[in-house]
Enzyme design. Sequence first.
Site, PDB file in Angstrom:
ATOM      1  N   ASP A  11      52.419 -37.635  54.309  1.00  0.00           N
ATOM      2  CA  ASP A  11      52.462 -38.517  55.467  1.00  0.00           C
ATOM      3  C   ASP A  11      52.280 -37.616  56.688  1.00  0.00           C
ATOM      4  O   ASP A  11      52.322 -36.384  56.568  1.00  0.00           O
ATOM      5  CB  ASP A  11      53.814 -39.238  55.505  1.00  0.00           C
ATOM      6  N   ASP A  13      53.272 -38.616  60.670  1.00  0.00           N
ATOM      7  CA  ASP A  13      54.318 -38.761  61.687  1.00  0.00           C
ATOM      8  C   ASP A  13      55.701 -38.618  61.072  1.00  0.00           C
ATOM      9  O   ASP A  13      56.052 -39.310  60.115  1.00  0.00           O
ATOM     10  CB  ASP A  13      54.197 -40.128  62.366  1.00  0.00           C
ATOM     11  N   ASP A 170      58.698 -39.519  54.845  1.00  0.00           N
ATOM     12  CA  ASP A 170      59.943 -39.492  55.605  1.00  0.00           C
ATOM     13  C   ASP A 170      60.533 -40.882  55.820  1.00  0.00           C
ATOM     14  O   ASP A 170      61.621 -41.001  56.376  1.00  0.00           O
ATOM     15  CB  ASP A 170      59.711 -38.845  56.973  1.00  0.00           C
TER      16      ASP A 170
END
Length: 213
Positions: A11, A13, A170
């Site tokens: 991922d 961000d 996250d």
Amino acid sequence: MVQKLKAFIFDFDGLIVDTETPWYYAFRDIYEEHGVELGLELWSKNVGTSFEEFHPYRYLEQMLQKEINHEQVRLLSEQKYEAYLGQAGILPGVLELLDAAREKGIRLAVASSSTRDWVHGYLQKLGLFDYFEVIHTSDDVKRVKPDPELYLLTLQKLGVEADEAIVFEDSPNGLKAANAAGIRCYIVPNEVTRGLEFTMHERRLSSLAEMKI
């Protein structure tokens, strides 16, 4: 039978750079200026996905029971975001893991719900762009996470099977997308997502510095 590990899919961000916490702080401040509290649990609904689950402009209008100037709020949020972001650097362990993976011949990709300009811009600015063989963003799919389309497209582009890859995420939305695509997922929560519920993940890391190949 588990296949040989061939690829890491990241991922962006909140995992490579913590761009998510500054956005929360920016909108939290704007809400406070209007006398409204923006809880982390509410904000986290849009982490790793689009504004479909929680739209900060519309929610503020609902709480105030009046329309707001979206363009004005957008400009203000961007100013506050830049102030909180400061000179954001690469999160701990990212560069070391990328170097170790490349040395071992593990292929690298990014699958992000953000826009192409956003992801490419930051990766180039941080000197990470050339590490990744494949970079897919919201511009490449019809549905972003938690839909698995981004991850399925990335697997297809890499030419690897789901059990030959590991995803690093996250957010719960990212984890759901990875699970739906059948890919093992290591979660690495940040300040915004640390208190959220994660289920059905392979492993939890406090940072990518804990990841050893």
